[in-house]
Design a protein around this motif. Structure first.
Motif, PDB file in Angstrom:
ATOM      1  N   SER A  16       0.829  -1.213   0.000  1.00  0.00           N
ATOM      2  CA  SER A  16       0.000   0.000   0.000  1.00  0.00           C
ATOM      3  C   SER A  16       0.857   1.253   0.000  1.00  0.00           C
ATOM      4  O   SER A  16       0.551   2.236  -0.696  1.00  0.00           O
ATOM      5  CB  SER A  16      -0.928   0.016   1.219  1.00  0.00           C
ATOM      6  N   GLU A  17       1.942   1.231   0.775  1.00  0.00           N
ATOM      7  CA  GLU A  17       2.851   2.375   0.832  1.00  0.00           C
ATOM      8  C   GLU A  17       3.475   2.626  -0.548  1.00  0.00           C
ATOM      9  O   GLU A  17       3.572   3.776  -0.999  1.00  0.00           O
ATOM     10  CB  GLU A  17       3.942   2.090   1.872  1.00  0.00           C
ATOM     11  N   ILE A  18       3.871   1.551  -1.225  1.00  0.00           N
ATOM     12  CA  ILE A  18       4.464   1.680  -2.557  1.00  0.00           C
ATOM     13  C   ILE A  18       3.424   2.194  -3.557  1.00  0.00           C
ATOM     14  O   ILE A  18       3.712   3.088  -4.357  1.00  0.00           O
ATOM     15  CB  ILE A  18       5.085   0.343  -3.020  1.00  0.00           C
ATOM     16  N   ALA A  19       2.212   1.645  -3.501  1.00  0.00           N
ATOM     17  CA  ALA A  19       1.146   2.096  -4.406  1.00  0.00           C
ATOM     18  C   ALA A  19       0.837   3.577  -4.185  1.00  0.00           C
ATOM     19  O   ALA A  19       0.631   4.328  -5.149  1.00  0.00           O
ATOM     20  CB  ALA A  19      -0.105   1.246  -4.220  1.00  0.00           C
ATOM     21  N   THR A  20       0.828   4.010  -2.939  1.00  0.00           N
ATOM     22  CA  THR A  20       0.580   5.422  -2.616  1.00  0.00           C
ATOM     23  C   THR A  20       1.706   6.294  -3.167  1.00  0.00           C
ATOM     24  O   THR A  20       1.460   7.364  -3.735  1.00  0.00           O
ATOM     25  CB  THR A  20       0.442   5.606  -1.089  1.00  0.00           C
ATOM     26  N   PHE A  21       2.953   5.832  -3.020  1.00  0.00           N
ATOM     27  CA  PHE A  21       4.102   6.553  -3.560  1.00  0.00           C
ATOM     28  C   PHE A  21       3.985   6.682  -5.080  1.00  0.00           C
ATOM     29  O   PHE A  21       4.149   7.770  -5.639  1.00  0.00           O
ATOM     30  CB  PHE A  21       5.402   5.825  -3.184  1.00  0.00           C
ATOM     31  N   VAL A  22       3.688   5.564  -5.756  1.00  0.00           N
ATOM     32  CA  VAL A  22       3.542   5.574  -7.211  1.00  0.00           C
ATOM     33  C   VAL A  22       2.423   6.526  -7.618  1.00  0.00           C
ATOM     34  O   VAL A  22       2.572   7.318  -8.557  1.00  0.00           O
ATOM     35  CB  VAL A  22       3.302   4.146  -7.764  1.00  0.00           C
ATOM     36  N   SER A  24       1.363   9.126  -6.034  1.00  0.00           N
ATOM     37  CA  SER A  24       1.773  10.521  -5.837  1.00  0.00           C
ATOM     38  C   SER A  24       2.701  10.986  -6.961  1.00  0.00           C
ATOM     39  O   SER A  24       2.619  12.133  -7.401  1.00  0.00           O
ATOM     40  CB  SER A  24       2.430  10.716  -4.464  1.00  0.00           C
ATOM     41  N   VAL A  25       3.572  10.107  -7.456  1.00  0.00           N
ATOM     42  CA  VAL A  25       4.446  10.460  -8.583  1.00  0.00           C
ATOM     43  C   VAL A  25       3.601  10.693  -9.828  1.00  0.00           C
ATOM     44  O   VAL A  25       3.793  11.680 -10.550  1.00  0.00           O
ATOM     45  CB  VAL A  25       5.507   9.356  -8.835  1.00  0.00           C
ATOM     46  N   ILE A  26       2.648   9.805 -10.073  1.00  0.00           N
ATOM     47  CA  ILE A  26       1.759   9.918 -11.247  1.00  0.00           C
ATOM     48  C   ILE A  26       0.942  11.212 -11.162  1.00  0.00           C
ATOM     49  O   ILE A  26       0.797  11.930 -12.153  1.00  0.00           O
ATOM     50  CB  ILE A  26       0.832   8.679 -11.334  1.00  0.00           C
ATOM     51  N   ASP A  27       0.426  11.507  -9.975  1.00  0.00           N
ATOM     52  CA  ASP A  27      -0.353  12.737  -9.787  1.00  0.00           C
ATOM     53  C   ASP A  27       0.523  13.967 -10.050  1.00  0.00           C
ATOM     54  O   ASP A  27       0.085  14.932 -10.672  1.00  0.00           O
ATOM     55  CB  ASP A  27      -0.947  12.797  -8.378  1.00  0.00           C
ATOM     56  N   ALA A  28       1.775  13.936  -9.568  1.00  0.00           N
ATOM     57  CA  ALA A  28       2.690  15.060  -9.778  1.00  0.00           C
ATOM     58  C   ALA A  28       3.011  15.247 -11.262  1.00  0.00           C
ATOM     59  O   ALA A  28       3.274  16.367 -11.703  1.00  0.00           O
ATOM     60  CB  ALA A  28       3.977  14.848  -8.975  1.00  0.00           C
ATOM     61  N   LEU A  33      -3.996   8.439 -14.172  1.00  0.00           N
ATOM     62  CA  LEU A  33      -3.921   6.990 -13.983  1.00  0.00           C
ATOM     63  C   LEU A  33      -4.185   6.668 -12.518  1.00  0.00           C
ATOM     64  O   LEU A  33      -3.923   7.483 -11.641  1.00  0.00           O
ATOM     65  CB  LEU A  33      -2.536   6.458 -14.376  1.00  0.00           C
ATOM     66  N   THR A  34      -4.652   5.443 -12.264  1.00  0.00           N
ATOM     67  CA  THR A  34      -4.908   4.988 -10.903  1.00  0.00           C
ATOM     68  C   THR A  34      -4.062   3.755 -10.620  1.00  0.00           C
ATOM     69  O   THR A  34      -4.035   2.818 -11.422  1.00  0.00           O
ATOM     70  CB  THR A  34      -6.403   4.625 -10.726  1.00  0.00           C
ATOM     71  N   ALA A  35      -3.364   3.744  -9.480  1.00  0.00           N
ATOM     72  CA  ALA A  35      -2.515   2.618  -9.083  1.00  0.00           C
ATOM     73  C   ALA A  35      -3.345   1.571  -8.348  1.00  0.00           C
ATOM     74  O   ALA A  35      -4.067   1.888  -7.413  1.00  0.00           O
ATOM     75  CB  ALA A  35      -1.379   3.112  -8.194  1.00  0.00           C
ATOM     76  N   ARG A  36      -3.230   0.323  -8.800  1.00  0.00           N
ATOM     77  CA  ARG A  36      -3.900  -0.811  -8.155  1.00  0.00           C
ATOM     78  C   ARG A  36      -2.862  -1.903  -7.871  1.00  0.00           C
ATOM     79  O   ARG A  36      -1.984  -2.142  -8.676  1.00  0.00           O
ATOM     80  CB  ARG A  36      -4.988  -1.374  -9.056  1.00  0.00           C
ATOM     81  N   ILE A  37      -3.012  -2.573  -6.725  1.00  0.00           N
ATOM     82  CA  ILE A  37      -2.071  -3.617  -6.307  1.00  0.00           C
ATOM     83  C   ILE A  37      -2.592  -4.975  -6.762  1.00  0.00           C
ATOM     84  O   ILE A  37      -3.774  -5.283  -6.622  1.00  0.00           O
ATOM     85  CB  ILE A  37      -1.918  -3.624  -4.770  1.00  0.00           C
ATOM     86  N   GLU A  38      -1.679  -5.803  -7.305  1.00  0.00           N
ATOM     87  CA  GLU A  38      -2.014  -7.172  -7.700  1.00  0.00           C
ATOM     88  C   GLU A  38      -0.888  -8.084  -7.217  1.00  0.00           C
ATOM     89  O   GLU A  38       0.280  -7.854  -7.522  1.00  0.00           O
ATOM     90  CB  GLU A  38      -2.132  -7.265  -9.225  1.00  0.00           C
ATOM     91  N   GLU A  39      -1.237  -9.099  -6.464  1.00  0.00           N
ATOM     92  CA  GLU A  39      -0.240 -10.084  -6.018  1.00  0.00           C
ATOM     93  C   GLU A  39      -0.197 -11.227  -7.026  1.00  0.00           C
ATOM     94  O   GLU A  39      -1.224 -11.796  -7.366  1.00  0.00           O
ATOM     95  CB  GLU A  39      -0.606 -10.641  -4.634  1.00  0.00           C
ATOM     96  N   THR A  40       1.001 -11.545  -7.537  1.00  0.00           N
ATOM     97  CA  THR A  40       1.179 -12.673  -8.445  1.00  0.00           C
ATOM     98  C   THR A  40       2.256 -13.583  -7.854  1.00  0.00           C
ATOM     99  O   THR A  40       2.974 -13.163  -6.935  1.00  0.00           O
ATOM    100  CB  THR A  40       1.623 -12.205  -9.854  1.00  0.00           C
ATOM    101  N   PRO A  41       2.396 -14.804  -8.367  1.00  0.00           N
ATOM    102  CA  PRO A  41       3.440 -15.691  -7.836  1.00  0.00           C
ATOM    103  C   PRO A  41       4.862 -15.128  -8.012  1.00  0.00           C
ATOM    104  O   PRO A  41       5.729 -15.386  -7.203  1.00  0.00           O
ATOM    105  CB  PRO A  41       3.284 -16.969  -8.659  1.00  0.00           C
ATOM    106  N   GLU A  42       5.077 -14.323  -9.061  1.00  0.00           N
ATOM    107  CA  GLU A  42       6.420 -13.810  -9.331  1.00  0.00           C
ATOM    108  C   GLU A  42       6.733 -12.536  -8.572  1.00  0.00           C
ATOM    109  O   GLU A  42       7.879 -12.284  -8.237  1.00  0.00           O
ATOM    110  CB  GLU A  42       6.602 -13.500 -10.832  1.00  0.00           C
TER     111      GLU A  42
END
Length: 160
Positions: A16-22, A24-28, A33-42
């Motif tokens: 969540s912290e990383i998604a929020t950081f990303v 904020s960079v995108i907003d700046a 764009l909207t950041a969404r988190i997805e967990e994958t095996p890799e």
């Protein structure tokens, strides 16, 4: 390359912290764009979704690569060596990864049929990892990175 090593799951708080950081960079950047988190095996993927992805995916995804580097550098200590974060935009990186895997398999077949080592690259570390993992699935070929710069060439050879 050890393909049996499993990725440690990035905890939800860090994701969540990383998604929020990303975000904020995108907003700046003024990009819609909207950041969404997805967990994958890799890896843990931060998917950027929306109509305004052009600035990140132009010129072969240079903006996306820069954002990926920024995230990796900013969160290096928290992530450690076994955790992977991948930043993608509207499936661009997912499609490019599939293309790299397909090319690695094609070159492996060429190396197998000709008996001569084949070159792929120059590739960045992320792309080389995709190639090495794809080649590791086929016991009849091997791969090795050569070069002393950030961008290296992968040599794919038939095993004897």
């Amino acid at each position: 390359m050890n393909t049996n090593r499993e990725k440690r799951s990035v905890d939800q708080t860090l994701s969540s912290e990383i998604a929020t950081f990303v975000q904020s960079v995108i907003d700046a950047m003024g990009v819609g764009l909207t950041a969404r988190i997805e967990e994958t095996p890799e890896a843990t993927r931060i998917n950027l979704e929306g109509e305004d992805g052009g600035p990140l995916i132009r010129r072969g995804g240079e903006g996306l690569q820069a954002l990926q580097h920024l995230v990796a550098t900013t969160f290096r200590r928290q992530l450690g060596d076994d955790n992977r974060i991948v930043v993608d935009c509207n499936g661009f990186r997912r499609d490019k990864d599939a293309e790299i895997r397909q090319m690695a398999k094609f070159i492996a077949e060429k190396a197998r049929s000709s008996g001569a080592p084949q070159e792929m690259g120059p590739l960045n570390p992320y792309e080389r990892r995709i190639v090495h993992l794809a080649i590791a699935e086929d016991p009849s070929v091997s791969s090795e990175s050569i070069g002393d710069a950030f961008m290296k060439t992968v040599i794919i050879s038939a095993r004897r």
